[in-house]
Design an enzyme around this catalytic site. Structure first.
Site, PDB file in Angstrom:
ATOM      1  N   GLU A   1      -5.705  -8.668   1.436  1.00 60.87           N
ATOM      2  CA  GLU A   1      -6.333  -8.217   2.689  1.00 60.87           C
ATOM      3  C   GLU A   1      -7.787  -7.876   2.416  1.00 60.87           C
ATOM      4  OE1 GLU A   1      -4.582  -4.877   4.798  1.00 60.87           O
ATOM      5  OE2 GLU A   1      -2.561  -5.660   4.471  1.00 60.87           O
TER       6      GLU A   1
ATOM      7  N   GLU B   1      -3.160  -1.460  15.410  1.00 59.55           N
ATOM      8  CA  GLU B   1      -3.803  -0.878  14.236  1.00 59.55           C
ATOM      9  C   GLU B   1      -3.308   0.564  14.033  1.00 59.55           C
ATOM     10  OE1 GLU B   1      -5.368  -1.890  11.617  1.00 59.55           O
ATOM     11  OE2 GLU B   1      -5.916   0.105  10.955  1.00 59.55           O
TER      12      GLU B   1
ATOM     13  N   GLU C   1       0.798  -1.235   0.000  1.00 59.89           N
ATOM     14  CA  GLU C   1       0.000   0.000   0.000  1.00 59.89           C
ATOM     15  C   GLU C   1       0.831   1.287   0.000  1.00 59.89           C
ATOM     16  OE1 GLU C   1      -2.916   0.042   3.078  1.00 59.89           O
ATOM     17  OE2 GLU C   1      -3.942  -1.714   2.327  1.00 59.89           O
TER      18      GLU C   1
HETATM   19  C1  GBH Z   1      -4.491  -1.929   5.614  1.00 63.37           C
HETATM   20  O1  GBH Z   1      -4.536  -0.607   5.343  1.00 63.37           O
HETATM   21  C2  GBH Z   1      -3.120  -2.228   6.103  1.00 63.37           C
HETATM   22  O2  GBH Z   1      -2.334  -2.871   5.128  1.00 63.37           O
HETATM   23  C3  GBH Z   1      -3.090  -2.960   7.393  1.00 63.37           C
HETATM   24  O3  GBH Z   1      -1.814  -2.885   7.933  1.00 63.37           O
HETATM   25  C4  GBH Z   1      -4.142  -2.398   8.307  1.00 63.37           C
HETATM   26  O4  GBH Z   1      -4.086  -2.949   9.588  1.00 63.37           O
HETATM   27  C5  GBH Z   1      -5.486  -2.670   7.707  1.00 63.37           C
HETATM   28  O5  GBH Z   1      -5.560  -2.221   6.407  1.00 63.37           O
HETATM   29  C6  GBH Z   1      -6.658  -2.098   8.469  1.00 63.37           C
HETATM   30  O6  GBH Z   1      -6.630  -0.715   8.508  1.00 63.37           O
HETATM   31  O7  GBH Z   1      -8.864   8.497   3.100  1.00 63.37           O
HETATM   32  O8  GBH Z   1     -10.232   8.440   5.098  1.00 63.37           O
HETATM   33  O9  GBH Z   1     -10.941   7.205   3.142  1.00 63.37           O
HETATM   34  C7  GBH Z   1      -5.737  -0.124   4.854  1.00 63.37           C
HETATM   35  C8  GBH Z   1      -5.771   1.260   5.306  1.00 63.37           C
HETATM   36  C9  GBH Z   1      -7.873   2.120   4.779  1.00 63.37           C
HETATM   37  C10 GBH Z   1      -5.869   3.385   4.549  1.00 63.37           C
HETATM   38  C11 GBH Z   1      -8.621   3.160   4.079  1.00 63.37           C
HETATM   39  C12 GBH Z   1      -6.585   4.407   3.803  1.00 63.37           C
HETATM   40  C13 GBH Z   1      -8.645   5.431   3.527  1.00 63.37           C
HETATM   41  C14 GBH Z   1      -8.941   6.422   4.536  1.00 63.37           C
HETATM   42  N1  GBH Z   1      -6.485   2.106   4.431  1.00 63.37           N
HETATM   43  N2  GBH Z   1      -7.947   4.401   4.220  1.00 63.37           N
HETATM   44  S1  GBH Z   1      -9.812   7.744   3.915  1.00 63.37           S
END
Ligand code: GBH
Length: 456
Positions: A363, A416, A167
């Site tokens: 994931e 997290e 990511e």
């Molecule tokens: C994953 O990230 C990670 O790889 C993992 O480590 C983590 O624990 C897991 O997901 C759960 O969070 O701009 O406000 O719409 C995903 C994280 C989620 C980050 C959605 C960006 C968008 C936020 N992503 N997020 S927003």
């Protein structure tokens, strides 16, 4: 015939990441990552939580593998910590760090579980942040490639499924842009939008050099994937108009245009370049070729999506705002949009023009407000979430899109990021006071899915 059956060779697995589970942050020569520094800074992580101990997986990996055996998974995705392997970021390799992963991998092999290793899941060595601002510098891509060579030449006899980077958006844009809230480590606010895109451009270079390094160093035939959190636009209705609008929106939504587009097509999306104007990052001759390395599969981390429809405006589309009270799990962004799994996969094929590329959901999962009652966690909300998403994944597979596998996030509750231990994504509950592992109801449900190779 039972419904929602997956192909016989479908890969079922569970995922974790080093900083989120390992703990043992100062043991056997490991030095700090930017997340150690960030989480030790007051006010950065909820409740002042850090990854110092996390799930203590570093010491409990054997019983955690027992848990995987109990679950019945044949595939496990985890990440390798750069600050364990090369504690100063560049230079000396720490063989004690390598040894931990050898122990882990040997035990996985005995248990009949295939390892999928992510080489970087956000834990940049602090030393490189201090030295040259880590991802702000092109040097980071070179140092990353050297680290990859060190790992693959030592562990390549034990692993043949590699992922370069997890990511890119999350440790670049969330790490350096003032617009992201809550921020991720290192939390440095760069001044311009261009500088933010420069960090993700450097991460793309690292991915490209990393692919080359893996193939050069691996002693056995191996596969290489990139893991991206594609931002998924979903048509409100499956009409030609809304579908077209959705594809158009996909080019500039989130970081799609500047991450997955160059990685898979060799070019930033023209729509993004136009939108960025003077803020386009510096792209040196040859960069796009380096970035556009052949990969064997795409890892896809997907949690939500945005409903999109055709509109009579300059863009030709609009995103639908969700009403208050719209169903959401335990994160501000975890709106339930299960079709994201289907549409994400279809976008790779149609919008990115790569119908050939195998996809693995590396994931998918959710945080829920789990309660331990009489020794049990009855997380029916997580089961609801996972069931709907798996059905959408099944639809993609049944329509012939090249979906090869699914890894649930996560095997167990863990650190997290900016939310610390407050948010639980596991199908196994962790009692952090005792480090006891308690499989949730979703664990039993997921075990049944993979046992029957279908959505139950
Ligand atoms: C994953 O990230 C990670 O790889 C993992 O480590 C983590 O624990 C897991 O997901 C759960 O969070 O701009 O406000 O719409 C995903 C994280 C989620 C980050 C959605 C960006 C968008 C936020 N992503 N997020 S927003």
């Amino acid at each position: 015939m039972s419904s929602y059956q997956f192909p016989d060779d479908f890969l079922w697995g569970a995922a974790t990441a080093a900083y989120q589970i390992e703990g043992a942050a100062t043991e056997d020569g490991r030095k700090p990552s930017v997340w150690d520094t960030f989480s030790a800074t007051p006010g950065k992580v909820l409740n002042g939580d850090t990854g110092m101990t996390a799930c203590d997986h570093y010491h409990r990996y054997e019983s955690d593998i027992e848990l995987m055996v109990q679950l019945g998974i044949k595939n496990y995705r985890f990440s390798i910590a750069w600050p364990r392997i090369i504690p100063d970021g560049r230079g000396q390799v720490n063989e004690a760090g390598i040894d931990f992963y050898k122990r882990l991998l040997d035990r996985l092999q005995e248990a009949g579980i295939t390892p999928y290793a992510t080489l970087f899941h956000w834990d940049s060595p602090q030393a490189l942040e201090d030295l040259y601002g880590s991802w702000r510098s092109r040097e980071m891509a070179r140092d990353y490639a050297d680290y990859v060579t060190a790992v693959v030449s030592r562990l390549g006899d034990r692993i043949s499924q590699w992922m370069t980077i997890n990511e890119i958006f999350c440790f670049t844009h969330m790490g350096y842009s003032a617009e992201e809230d809550p921020p991720h480590a290192p939390g440095t606010r760069v001044k311009t939008v261009k500088e933010v895109w420069q960090t993700s451009h450097h991460a793309l270079l690292a991915h490209g050099l990393g692919c080359q390094a893996i193939r050069a160093a691996s002693p056995v035939p191996c596969t290489v994937g990139l893991v991206d959190n594609i931002s998924v636009t979903v048509p409100l209705m499956e009409t030609p108009g809304d579908i077209e609008a959705t594809k158009k929106a996909f080019h500039t939504y989130g970081t799609n245009g500047g991450v997955i587009f160059p990685a898979l097509t060799g070019n930033y999306s023209p729509a993004l370049l136009e939108k960025l104007g003077s803020q386009v990052p510096d792209i040196q001759p040859g960069d796009l070729e380096t970035i556009h390395q052949p990969i064997d599969w795409l890892g896809f981390n997907i949690y939500s999506g945005v409903y999109t429809r055709a509109a009579d405006n300059a863009e030709g589309y609009e995103f639908l705002p969700l009403p208050p009270g719209y169903p959401r799990l335990h994160m501000p962004w975890l709106n339930i949009v299960p079709e994201c799994l289907y549409w994400g996969i279809r976008h790779v094929s149609e919008t990115l023009g790569r119908p050939d590329l195998p996809i693995i959901v590396t994931e998918n999962g959710c945080a829920a407000q789990d309660r331990l009652v009489d020794g049990e966690v009855m997380d029916s909300d997580r089961i609801l979430y996972l069931r709907q998403h798996l059905k959408a994944a099944h639809r993609a597979a049944s329509e012939g899109y090249p979906l090869k596998g699914y890894f649930v996030w996560s095997l167990m509750d863990n650190f997290e990021w900016a939310w610390g231990y407050d948010r639980r994504f596991g199908i196994t509950y962790i009692d952090y006071a005792t480090q006891q592992r308690i499989p949730k109801a979703s664990f039993a449900w997921y075990r049944e899915c993979l046992r029957q190779n279908r959505v139950v």
